[in-house]
Structures are given as structure tokens and as C-alpha cells.
Design a protein around this motif. Structure first.
Motif, PDB file in Angstrom:
ATOM      1  N   ARG B 579       0.884  -1.294   0.060  1.00  0.00           N
ATOM      2  CA  ARG B 579       0.226  -0.132   0.005  1.00  0.00           C
ATOM      3  C   ARG B 579       0.802   1.310  -0.033  1.00  0.00           C
ATOM      4  NH1 ARG B 579      -5.199  -1.054   2.014  1.00  0.00           N
ATOM      5  NH2 ARG B 579      -5.078   1.229   2.774  1.00  0.00           N
ATOM      6  N   GLU B 580       0.314   2.366  -0.283  1.00  0.00           N
ATOM      7  CA  GLU B 580       1.130   3.731  -0.532  1.00  0.00           C
ATOM      8  C   GLU B 580       1.697   4.203   0.950  1.00  0.00           C
ATOM      9  OE1 GLU B 580       0.131   7.293  -2.660  1.00  0.00           O
ATOM     10  OE2 GLU B 580      -1.542   6.163  -3.031  1.00  0.00           O
ATOM     11  N   GLU B 581       0.996   3.762   1.872  1.00  0.00           N
ATOM     12  CA  GLU B 581       1.421   4.198   3.174  1.00  0.00           C
ATOM     13  C   GLU B 581       2.646   3.307   3.736  1.00  0.00           C
ATOM     14  OE1 GLU B 581      -2.351   3.178   3.619  1.00  0.00           O
ATOM     15  OE2 GLU B 581      -2.025   4.363   2.127  1.00  0.00           O
ATOM     16  N   LEU B 688      -3.728   8.530  -6.286  1.00  0.00           N
ATOM     17  CA  LEU B 688      -2.514   8.402  -5.653  1.00  0.00           C
ATOM     18  C   LEU B 688      -2.289   9.689  -4.904  1.00  0.00           C
ATOM     19  CD1 LEU B 688       0.014   7.387  -8.830  1.00  0.00           C
ATOM     20  CD2 LEU B 688      -0.289   6.203  -6.528  1.00  0.00           C
ATOM     21  N   ASN B 689      -1.642   9.298  -3.541  1.00  0.00           N
ATOM     22  CA  ASN B 689      -1.292  10.311  -2.742  1.00  0.00           C
ATOM     23  C   ASN B 689       0.014  10.707  -2.568  1.00  0.00           C
ATOM     24  OD1 ASN B 689      -4.300  10.595  -2.078  1.00  0.00           O
ATOM     25  ND2 ASN B 689      -4.063   8.957  -0.589  1.00  0.00           N
ATOM     26  N   THR B 690       0.804   9.945  -2.620  1.00  0.00           N
ATOM     27  CA  THR B 690       2.207  10.001  -2.447  1.00  0.00           C
ATOM     28  C   THR B 690       2.948  10.215  -3.453  1.00  0.00           C
ATOM     29  OG1 THR B 690       2.446   7.882  -2.460  1.00  0.00           O
ATOM     30  CG2 THR B 690       2.102   8.775  -0.206  1.00  0.00           C
ATOM     31  N   ILE B 704       5.923   7.645 -15.844  1.00  0.00           N
ATOM     32  CA  ILE B 704       7.191   8.058 -14.658  1.00  0.00           C
ATOM     33  C   ILE B 704       6.436   8.831 -13.615  1.00  0.00           C
ATOM     34  CG2 ILE B 704       9.124   9.177 -14.318  1.00  0.00           C
ATOM     35  CD1 ILE B 704       9.977   8.779 -17.080  1.00  0.00           C
ATOM     36  N   TYR B 705       6.702   8.637 -12.317  1.00  0.00           N
ATOM     37  CA  TYR B 705       5.937   9.425 -11.361  1.00  0.00           C
ATOM     38  C   TYR B 705       7.058   9.979 -10.468  1.00  0.00           C
ATOM     39  CZ  TYR B 705       1.804   6.932 -12.595  1.00  0.00           C
ATOM     40  OH  TYR B 705       0.438   6.438 -13.219  1.00  0.00           O
ATOM     41  N   LYS B 706       6.566  11.061  -9.789  1.00  0.00           N
ATOM     42  CA  LYS B 706       7.528  11.909  -8.961  1.00  0.00           C
ATOM     43  C   LYS B 706       7.188  11.682  -7.573  1.00  0.00           C
ATOM     44  CE  LYS B 706       9.387  16.426  -8.268  1.00  0.00           C
ATOM     45  NZ  LYS B 706      10.233  16.100  -7.513  1.00  0.00           N
ATOM     46  N   VAL B 707       7.769  11.288  -6.757  1.00  0.00           N
ATOM     47  CA  VAL B 707       7.619  11.267  -5.263  1.00  0.00           C
ATOM     48  C   VAL B 707       7.433  12.374  -4.639  1.00  0.00           C
ATOM     49  CG1 VAL B 707       8.429  10.091  -3.159  1.00  0.00           C
ATOM     50  CG2 VAL B 707       9.033   9.037  -5.453  1.00  0.00           C
ATOM     51  N   LYS B 708       6.402  12.556  -3.992  1.00  0.00           N
ATOM     52  CA  LYS B 708       5.935  13.973  -3.229  1.00  0.00           C
ATOM     53  C   LYS B 708       7.097  14.124  -2.116  1.00  0.00           C
ATOM     54  CE  LYS B 708       1.230  14.369  -4.610  1.00  0.00           C
ATOM     55  NZ  LYS B 708      -0.109  14.510  -4.065  1.00  0.00           N
ATOM     56  N   ASP B 709       7.411  15.520  -1.851  1.00  0.00           N
ATOM     57  CA  ASP B 709       8.124  15.618  -0.619  1.00  0.00           C
ATOM     58  C   ASP B 709       6.962  15.484   0.589  1.00  0.00           C
ATOM     59  OD1 ASP B 709      10.008  16.281   1.080  1.00  0.00           O
ATOM     60  OD2 ASP B 709      10.670  18.001  -0.230  1.00  0.00           O
ATOM     61  N   LEU B 710       7.613  15.670   1.624  1.00  0.00           N
ATOM     62  CA  LEU B 710       6.767  15.469   2.929  1.00  0.00           C
ATOM     63  C   LEU B 710       5.848  16.432   2.826  1.00  0.00           C
ATOM     64  CD1 LEU B 710       9.328  14.421   5.603  1.00  0.00           C
ATOM     65  CD2 LEU B 710       7.330  12.953   4.846  1.00  0.00           C
ATOM     66  N   ASP B 711       4.585  16.533   3.690  1.00  0.00           N
ATOM     67  CA  ASP B 711       3.707  17.597   3.697  1.00  0.00           C
ATOM     68  C   ASP B 711       4.222  18.711   4.577  1.00  0.00           C
ATOM     69  OD1 ASP B 711       1.042  18.414   2.936  1.00  0.00           O
ATOM     70  OD2 ASP B 711       0.985  18.791   5.215  1.00  0.00           O
ATOM     71  N   ASN B 712       4.020  19.944   4.083  1.00  0.00           N
ATOM     72  CA  ASN B 712       4.573  21.143   4.601  1.00  0.00           C
ATOM     73  C   ASN B 712       4.083  21.506   6.134  1.00  0.00           C
ATOM     74  OD1 ASN B 712       6.226  22.143   2.884  1.00  0.00           O
ATOM     75  ND2 ASN B 712       5.104  23.386   1.887  1.00  0.00           N
ATOM     76  N   LEU B 713       2.813  20.967   6.283  1.00  0.00           N
ATOM     77  CA  LEU B 713       2.147  21.004   7.559  1.00  0.00           C
ATOM     78  C   LEU B 713       2.292  19.747   8.443  1.00  0.00           C
ATOM     79  CD1 LEU B 713      -1.024  22.942   6.498  1.00  0.00           C
ATOM     80  CD2 LEU B 713       1.068  23.667   7.218  1.00  0.00           C
ATOM     81  N   GLY B 714       2.963  18.834   7.728  1.00  0.00           N
ATOM     82  CA  GLY B 714       3.140  17.678   8.778  1.00  0.00           C
ATOM     83  C   GLY B 714       2.125  16.753   8.693  1.00  0.00           C
ATOM     84  N   ASP B 716      -0.144  13.578   7.204  1.00  0.00           N
ATOM     85  CA  ASP B 716       0.151  12.529   6.239  1.00  0.00           C
ATOM     86  C   ASP B 716      -0.589  12.672   4.835  1.00  0.00           C
ATOM     87  OD1 ASP B 716      -2.412  10.270   6.054  1.00  0.00           O
ATOM     88  OD2 ASP B 716      -2.161  11.592   7.570  1.00  0.00           O
ATOM     89  N   HIS B 717      -0.038  12.229   3.756  1.00  0.00           N
ATOM     90  CA  HIS B 717      -0.389  12.635   2.468  1.00  0.00           C
ATOM     91  C   HIS B 717      -2.120  12.325   1.979  1.00  0.00           C
ATOM     92  CE1 HIS B 717       3.881  12.751   1.559  1.00  0.00           C
ATOM     93  NE2 HIS B 717       3.516  13.641   0.769  1.00  0.00           N
ATOM     94  N   ALA B 718      -2.478  11.357   2.507  1.00  0.00           N
ATOM     95  CA  ALA B 718      -3.749  11.041   2.414  1.00  0.00           C
ATOM     96  C   ALA B 718      -4.857  12.111   2.750  1.00  0.00           C
ATOM     97  CB  ALA B 718      -4.289   9.557   3.095  1.00  0.00           C
ATOM     98  N   SER B 719      -4.522  12.430   3.965  1.00  0.00           N
ATOM     99  CA  SER B 719      -5.459  13.529   4.581  1.00  0.00           C
ATOM    100  C   SER B 719      -5.125  14.833   3.969  1.00  0.00           C
ATOM    101  CB  SER B 719      -5.217  13.596   6.159  1.00  0.00           C
ATOM    102  OG  SER B 719      -4.065  13.919   6.225  1.00  0.00           O
ATOM    103  N   ALA B 720      -4.057  15.028   3.442  1.00  0.00           N
ATOM    104  CA  ALA B 720      -3.568  16.433   2.908  1.00  0.00           C
ATOM    105  C   ALA B 720      -4.361  16.389   1.667  1.00  0.00           C
ATOM    106  CB  ALA B 720      -2.132  16.437   2.554  1.00  0.00           C
ATOM    107  N   ALA B 721      -4.293  15.337   0.845  1.00  0.00           N
ATOM    108  CA  ALA B 721      -4.977  15.187  -0.525  1.00  0.00           C
ATOM    109  C   ALA B 721      -6.477  15.392  -0.198  1.00  0.00           C
ATOM    110  CB  ALA B 721      -4.751  13.778  -1.152  1.00  0.00           C
ATOM    111  N   ALA B 722      -6.824  14.728   0.753  1.00  0.00           N
ATOM    112  CA  ALA B 722      -8.628  14.904   0.992  1.00  0.00           C
ATOM    113  C   ALA B 722      -8.866  16.254   1.414  1.00  0.00           C
ATOM    114  CB  ALA B 722      -8.654  14.072   2.030  1.00  0.00           C
TER     115      ALA B 722
END
Lengths: 127, 746
Positions: B579-581, B688-690, B704-714, B716-722
Motif C-alpha cells: 500500500r502507499e502508506e 495516488l496520494n504520495t 514516470i511518477y515523481k515522489v512527493k515531498d513530505l507535507d509542509n504542515l506535517g 500525512d499525504h492521504a489527509s492532505a489530499a483529502a
């Protein structure tokens, strides 16, 4: 090789089939029948065996840390031994029928070529 | 009669050698030109996967000097680990092309290294034909040699690995194989240490060129051993074998990749054992010549047996105790054919390591495959020392070729040799123009008639003049075989042209009007990577594409085709299968910037990553059995599905998401179709969240996919995307992506 069995010793050997007596008769026969040039080669062979044995003994006693150095030295003696035996076989007049293409001079040139190669690789391998 | 005398007479020797030279040059010309289909049709590029690394190493060699090539530590592969390239490759191929490059420079022909690499295999195939000629000449005569050279020149079994652009180790290895064997036979026949030393030198070159040198190290001892068993031990055998072994073994240890293997691993023990055995046999033979006694001879014979058993026991003991390494998995799987599939999935996952099907033998060798047993039989009939070699080689190579498709390559030379022996025997008989002396025939006839008066039985069997003299039967047989030979040429050309001359880098397809359409997605994507990513970007992909990314995109990869670290490959497999996580931390820890997947769903390109996915899972499961489970990727009925019926694990795996991300936008709603699997995909595509899509090639083959950086606000990517999608602001999303990219570059 087996074809050139001298008839002289045949009578003597048939008297006793005990392997020990046969073996004990070998050195005298060797000294009698072997040409002096072959004896020289055999002396060198003996020296090579001796050197190889000392190296091996030292390796067993002192450990094989620079393993490549041990191998280079040991294979140098083994390789040289084998090449010298080849020279001995090829230059033996009894083996003339086997080696029609190789004259004794040619055998010696081959020997030099093989030894040069062997030493080149050994020196390269000992680092 | 007169023609025969003309062909065999001493006075025409020059003419005959001129004819031979012309034939050999023609064969070399045919061998080279039949390998150029792909260069003429497409372009002069390197094919396949492995050659890309060889090409890259050759470039490194000609750009730097030899010593830096020897000590090359490559930090652009196996990313966190790197690869000690100088100690983990066979340098023969690169050094050969490097030398050719410099010679051509010296002669003021500045040829690009790429063209040398592309053309190396065809050039060496000409030399292979020459070596086969020499080898077969030792077996029979010039005529058989020329036939064998012609066969190997165009036999598809060899062409398949040596077309122009196939810059692989086998390109020069088959030439070296045949030439080493020729020198061995020559050394054995003459009993000359010089030829033995030359054999060792070419054996050294072979060791430097190809891992298949193990085949030689086992064939020559096996030959010597069989000769000893047949009671054919001779001083010539001793001289030839010992000069080869002593020099060859020492020489082979100079290659860093081989190192101490020749005295430490089980593959090489046969050679050492036979070396020891020959010393004993030679000594005993010598003593026997000095001492005459039948009992003593039998004593000596038993001494040989005891010594042999003792040394084998010592070998077994050393192997069990671990002083000598056991067989490597790759070699062991040749004997226990089920071994690789159970224990080392990475060996079984390579398509070349599968057993060969019957049609492949006919496809690759055509008429040679049925002449081959006949040739081996002819060798049995004239059983000299060298024929024993052909017989053993034929048997061993047939077995190996039956176990592994890839080893068809080592079978092809011996098939050509044996078939040439058989065919030239036939032609010897049927092209003989000699007629029996009429007087003899008349006498025989008279005798026959006399006999016939006594008993009318078995007329045909009683003729005193045996032979084939009728012109009609000669013409029929020779004509039939000439026809077969022409058919052979046609078959070879057809197979080469249709099956073996397609570069896997560009995919060719035909449009309905017959014109060619080239699909060039691989290079499109690799060039995108080369031009649009920072030089030190790390690309994660399945190991198949590691060499091509390194060669064409010139970027750092995590794993590549040199599968030396199974755990690292399993890590990539786990990242793809989880899984992505779970995958995201793995990607972060390995500093991955881009992930590349191959997807053939749009075009029907079956060699894509979804079809290879099961192997990724298996390899990952071998290392983390608790986290990746193959069972969970199958439905409850045991099906491997990607449509609505796919399991949750499958749908949530990173590989599935990357392959089908945004794919449904290509189609009307609910109509997304996967043309490889032949199924309709779920109406709602994966999210895709990450990762974010960075590039997709024209036909969607490379994504080709780019790996996202960590979220600025800390978060996790799933909630940030939501959160982002809840705010439905496209602008802020773009802004965020830009910010991430900026962070990465600085």
C-alpha cells in the motif's frame, strides 16, 4: 611407454612377486638405465617437489593470510613441475612414436614458452 | 576419374587453397550480412537490456584509461550501495572493443564507440566460422570444415545472440569457445605443450569474456577423464592437459571477478580432480614401464582406484565442511530443474531460463538437428581421441539445451560440426566419380553367374564389387541434399529476418496498408528523464529496466539487471506490491525521486509490469513473508485479476495504482479497457496520494511518477489530499506541487 619393457629385468622380477622387493630394485635400475640429461631433469623435479612441500608446510603452520601470494608461489612450483615432466616425457627417446610432431629441440622451445607464460602470470598474481 | 585426380593432386594444391580462402571469405560475408537486418531496418543502436551496461562500460573504458576502468566504482547503480564494477564484470568484451577502437583511431579511422559495439558481434561471427572450420578440419577433413563453417555462419541458433546491436558477452564468447576447443584438440593430437599453452591463453580470454567458461573447465576434464577410462591414456594427453590446466587455472585467477573460485568452488573441482588423477596415472604408467609383473600391474590398478576414491572422498568432505563452496544456484538449477522455482525465484523469473520446447530445436537448427545424431554416430565409427570430444560435447550440450533455452547457444556449434561430418560423409560417397575397373567388374560378373548356377538365393548380397556407381542414384542423393542445403539457407534467412532482428528498444508494428509504424516510447521516456530531471535524481523501477535507464537516461537506479543483491531487489518489489502508506517510507528512505513503470494496457504490449508483478511479489515474499503475501493478490477463486473483481490488496498496491492512474480518462465513462489482460477496468480509477504523475509517453507504455515531498504542515499525504480536494482549489494544488519541486532542486 609400456611397450619398451626391457627383457633383462623380466627374469629377475618373475622370481618374486613381492611388491617390496620389486620396489627396492627400482632405484638401482633407474640409476643404470636413465640417461644423464634425464637425471638432471629429475633432480630439478625433486627440487621443485621439495620447494612446493616447504611452501605448503609453511602455509599450514603459519596460516594463509596473503592467499594470493601462497597460491602464486605454490602454483609456480606445481606448474613448473608439470611443464618439466612434459619436457621429460617429450624428450624421452622411448616416446618417439607418440610425439611425431615434436622434436626434442621443439619440446625445449615449448617448455621455455610455457615457463615464461607461467612466470608472467605468477608475478602478476603475487602482486 | 580425371576430375578426382585434379581435385586431389599435389599440382592443384594452390588452386584448392585459393578456393578454400574464397569460400571462407564468402562464408564470413554471409555471416556478417545476415546479421544486419535490424541495422538496415531500424538504426544502429544497442538492443535488449544487458548490452546497455556493456555499452556503458565500454564508453567508460574509452573515455578514461584502462586502469580507471579496472578500478571503476560505479555510484550510479544500486543507489545506496553502488557497484564495484571492475570486480564484478567480465572485462573481455569491453577491452576487445576498446582495443578495436584505439586501433581504428591509430589507423585514422575515427569510428564512434557505439558503432564498434553494434558491429562487434557480426564481425566475430565471421571469426567463429573460421574457428569452426579449423575445429571440424581436425575431426575430418577440409570439406567437412567448410560445411561446418557455412552452417555456423548462418544457423539461427547462433544468430539469435549475435545480431548487430546485440553487444552481449556471447558475441565474442562463442568464437573463443570454438577456438579454445580447436586448440585443445590440436594440443591433444600433437602432444605439444606449445598448443596447450595457447589453449590456456585463449581459455584466459574466454574467462575474461563470459561466465560460460565453466563449460570449458568441465568439458576438457571430462574428455580427459573419459579417455583415461577408455584406456586411451597417453603421454600426449598428459602433456596437453597439464600444460593447459596449470597455465589456464593460474591465468583465469587473474580476472578479479573469478578470483579464487578455481580452487574454491565445486564447478572447478572436476578440472582439479582430473589433474590429480592424471599425475597418478602418469606415474603409475611410468613405473609399469619399468617393472614387469602382471600381479604388480593389478596392484597398481587397484592403487589407482583407491587413490581415485580417496580423492573424491576428500573432495566431498571438503565440500561438506565448507572449505570448497558448493555449486552456485544458477549452476545447480541445471541439474535439479525444480530447484530455482522453489528457492530462488529471481533465477526462475528470467524467461531465458525455461526449458526448451521441441519446435525451438527445429526452428533454430532446421536440417542440422536431424543430421546431428547421424554425425555423432559417424564419430563413434571412427573413434579417435578427438571424436570422443565431439560425442561428449554433443551429449552434454544437448542436455543443457534441453534444460534451458539460453543454452541452445552452446549446442549450436557442436550441432554444426556433427551435421557437417555427417553430410560430408554422405557427399564423399555420392560425389565420388570413380568407376570400378571394367575387367574387375566382368570377372566379378562371371563369378557371380557361376555361383548362380549353384544356388539362386541372395543375388544382391553376393556382388564382389561393392559401391555406388550408378549415375542416377548419385544424382538423386546429391540433388536431394543440395535441395536441403538451399532450403536451409532460405529457412535461416527467414528466421533471422522475422524472429531475431527486432530491437526491443523500439517496437515495430504494421499499419493496415502494410507500412511500418514505430513505437518509440522507451526512448521518449528515457530522454525525458535525461533532459528534465536533475543529474543526481534516483529512479526506481523493476530491475529489468535498470541497465537501460543507466544507459539511455543516464540517471541513478536502485536495482538493475545484474541481480547481485536479492534483498535490494526484494525491497523494490515490496515497495511496488505494498500500500502507499507502506511504500512511501521505503521510497523516502532510499531517496527515490522518480518511479518508472511500464504499462502495456493501451497498446496490448504484453511485457509490462503488471504481467511481471507476480514475480515482484514472489521475490518480495521470499524476504518479507509476513508483509507481502502472494495469496492476497488472487481472488478467492485463485484468479489474478485487475478488473472489478481484483482483490483489495491488488487494487491498493502501488504498482496497480501507478499503472492505471488516470487511465480511465482516456475512455468514455465506464469504458476503460485493458488490452493486454482483455478486461474492462473499474469505472473509478485509483487515486495516488504520495506520488504525482510526471510523465506518460505517447502510447502510455512508460509512466514516470515523481515522489512527493513530505507535507509542509506535517499531515500525512492521504489527509492532505483529502483536504485539498475538499477545498476543490486547483490553483493551490498547482502551487503546492511547484513548492515541492523547488524544495527538491535546491
Amino acid at each position: 611407454m609400456s611397450k619398451s619393457r626391457p627383457a633383462a629385468s623380466a627374469g629377475a622380477a618373475s622370481n618374486s612377486n613381492n611388491p617390496l622387493t620389486i620396489l627396492s630394485a627400482l632405484p638401482a635400475r633407474y640409476l643404470q638405465t636413465t640417461p644423464s640429461r634425464t637425471k638432471l631433469i629429475d633432480a630439478f623435479l625433486l627440487f621443485l617437489i621439495f620447494t612446493g612441500a616447504i611452501q605448503f608446510l609453511y602455509c599450514v603452520l603459519a596460516g594463509n593470510y596473503p592467499f594470493n601470494a601462497f597460491l602464486a608461489g605454490f602454483t609456480a612450483t606445481v606448474g613448473q613441475f608439470v611443464l618439466t615432466v612434459s619436457l621429460r616425457i617429450q624428450s624421452n627417446p622411448e616416446n618417439k612414436s607418440e610425439f611425431k610432431a615434436v622434436s626434442p629441440e621443439r619440446a625445449f622451445a615449448d617448455y621455455v614458452f610455457g615457463s615464461v607464460l607461467l612466470h608472467f602470470f605468477c608475478i602478476n598474481f603475487i602482486n | 576419374m580425371s576430375l578426382d585426380a585434379f581435385l586431389k593432386d599435389e599440382s592443384t594444391r594452390n588452386l584448392r587453397s585459393l578456393l578454400k580462402a574464397v569460400i571462407l571469405i564468402t562464408i564470413a560475408g554471409a555471416a556478417v550480412s545476415s546479421r544486419l537486418f535490424s541495422v538496415i531496418r531500424f538504426e544502429s543502436i544497442i538492443h535488449e537490456f544487458d548490452p546497455w551496461f556493456n555499452f556503458r562500460a565500454s564508453k567508460y573504458l574509452v573515455q578514461n584509461d584502462f586502469y580507471s576502468f579496472w578500478d571503476w566504482f560505479d555510484d550510479r547503480t544500486w543507489y545506496p550501495l553502488g557497484r564495484v564494477t571492475g570486480g564484478t564484470l567480465y572485462p573481455g568484451l569491453m577491452v576487445t572493443s576498446g582495443i578495436i577502437y584505439h586501433i581504428l583511431r591509430f589507423l585514422t579511422f575515427p569510428v564512434d564507440i557505439r558503432n564498434i559495439c553494434v558491429m562487434l558481434a557480426p564481425a566475430f561471427s565471421g571469426l567463429t566460422a573460421l574457428a569452426t572450420y579449423l575445429f571440424t578440419k581436425e575431426m575430418k577433413d577440409d570439406a567437412a570444415g567448410l560445411l561446418a563453417a557455412a552452417f555456423i555462419g548462418i544457423a539461427p541458433g547462433y544468430i539469435s545472440r549475435s545480431v548487430a546491436g546485440s553487444y552481449d558477452n556471447e558475441a565474442i564468447a562463442i568464437f573463443l569457445l570454438m577456438f579454445t576447443f580447436y586448440l585443445w584438440i590440436k594440443a591433444l593430437k600433437l602432444g605439444s605443450a606449445f598448443w596447450g599453452a595457447l589453449c590456456a591463453l585463449f581459455y584466459f580470454y574466454m574467462v575474461a569474456a563470459w561466465g560460460g567458461y565453466v563449460f570449458i573447465t568441465n568439458m576438457i576434464p571430462l574428455h580427459a577423464f573419459v579417455l583415461v577410462l577408455m584406456g586411451r591414456f597417453s603421454a600426449r594427453l598428459y602433456v596437453a592437459y597439464c600444460s593447459w590446466y596449470a597455465l589456464g587455472t593460474l591465468a583465469s585467477m587473474q580476472i578479479p571477478f573469478v578470483g579464487f573460485l578455481p580452487i574454491r568452488s565445486s564447478e572447478h573441482m572436476a578440472a582439479l580432480g582430473v589433474f590429480g588423477l592424471l599425475q597418478i596415472v602418469a606415474f603409475v604408467d611410468y613405473v609399469r614401464s619399468q617393472v614387469p609383473s602382471k600381479q604388480f600391474q593389478s596392484l597398481l590398478r587397484s592403487f589407482i582406484v583407491v587413490a581415485f576414491i580417496l580423492s573424491s572422498a576428500a573432495l566431498v568432505l571438503l565440500t561438506v565442511s565448507g572449505t570448497i563452496a558448493p555449486w552456485s544456484g544458477r549452476f545447480y538449477s541445471l541439474w535439479d530443474t525444480g530447484y530455482a522455482k522453489i528457492h530462488i525465484p529471481i533465477i526462475a523469473s528470467v524467461s531465458e531460463h525455461q526449458p526448451t520446447a521441441w519446435p525451438a530445436f527445429f526452428f533454430d537448427l532446421e536440417m542440422l538437428i536431424w543430421l546431428f545424431p547421424a554425425g555423432v554416430y559417424m564419430c563413434f565409427r571412427t573413434l579417435a581421441d578427438e571424436h570422443v570430444f565431439v560425442i561428449i560435447y554433443g551429449i552434454m550440450a544437448s542436455y543443457f539445451a534441453g534444460v534451458m533455452v539460453r543454452l541452445m547457444l552452446t549446442l549450436t556449434p557442436v550441432v554444426c560440426v556433427a551435421a557437417a561430418i555427417a553430410l560430408s560423409n554422405i557427399l564423399d560417397v555420392y560425389t565420388n566419380l570413380e568407376k570400378p575397373d571394367p575387367a574387375v567388374v566382368a570377372a566379378a560378373k562371371a563369378a557371380e553367374e557361376k555361383e548362380e548356377k549353384k544356388s539362386g538365393l541372395l543375388n544382391a548380397a553376393r556382388g564382389t564389387v561393392v559401391g555406388i556407381y550408378a549415375t542416377g542414384s548419385k544424382l538423386t542423393v546429391v540433388g536431394a541434399f543440395t535441395f536441403y542445403l538451399f532450403l536451409f539457407v532460405l529457412h535461416c534467412t527467414w528466421v533471422t529476418s522475422n524472429a531475431y532482428s527486432s530491437p526491443s528498444v523500439v517496437l515495430a508494428s504494421r499499419l493496415p496498408d502494410g507500412s511500418q509504424h514505430i513505437i518509440d516510447d522507451y526512448r521518449e521516456a528515457y530522454y525525458w528523464l535525461r533532459k528534465n530531471t536533475p543529474y543526481d535524481a534516483k529512479i526506481m523501477s523493476w530491475w529489468d529496466y535498470g541497465y537501460q535507464i543507466g544507459g539511455m537516461a543516464d540517471r541513478t537506479t536502485l536495482v538493475d539487471n545484474n541481480t547481485w543483491n536479492n534483498t535490494h531487489i526484494a525491497t523494490v518489489g515490496k515497495a511496488m506490491a505494498s500500500r502507499e502508506e507502506v511504500s512511501y517510507p521505503i521510497l523516502r528512505k532510499h531517496d527515490v525521486d522518480y518511479v518508472l513503470v511500464i504499462f502495456g494496457g493501451l497498446l496490448g504490449y504484453s511485457g509490462d509490469d503488471i504481467n511481471k508483478f507476480l514475480w515482484m511479489i514472489r521475490i518480495a515474499e521470499g524476504v518479507w513473508p509476513d508483509e507481502v503475501k502472494e495469496r492476497e493478490f488472487f481472488t478467492s477463486r485463485g484468479e489474478y485479476r485487475v478488473d472489478d473483481g481484483a482483490t483489495e490488496t491488488m487494487k491498493n498496491s502501488l504498482m496497480y495504482k501507478m499503472s492505471y492512474y488516470n487511465y480511465n480518462t482516456l475512455f468514455p465513462a465506464g469504458q476503460a479497457q485493458d488490452r493486454v489482460r482483455g478486461v474492462k477496468l473499474p469505472a473509478v480509477g485509483p487515486t495516488l496520494n504520495t506520488l504525482e504523475e510526471a510523465f506518460t509517453s505517447e502510447n502510455w507504455i512508460v509512466r514516470i511518477y515523481k515522489v512527493k515531498d513530505l507535507d509542509n504542515l506535517g499531515r500525512d499525504h492521504a489527509s492532505a489530499a483529502a483536504f485539498e480536494s475538499g477545498k476543490k482549489k486547483r490553483k493551490s494544488k498547482a502551487g503546492k506541487a511547484k513548492g515541492a519541486r523547488k524544495l527538491r532542486i535546491v
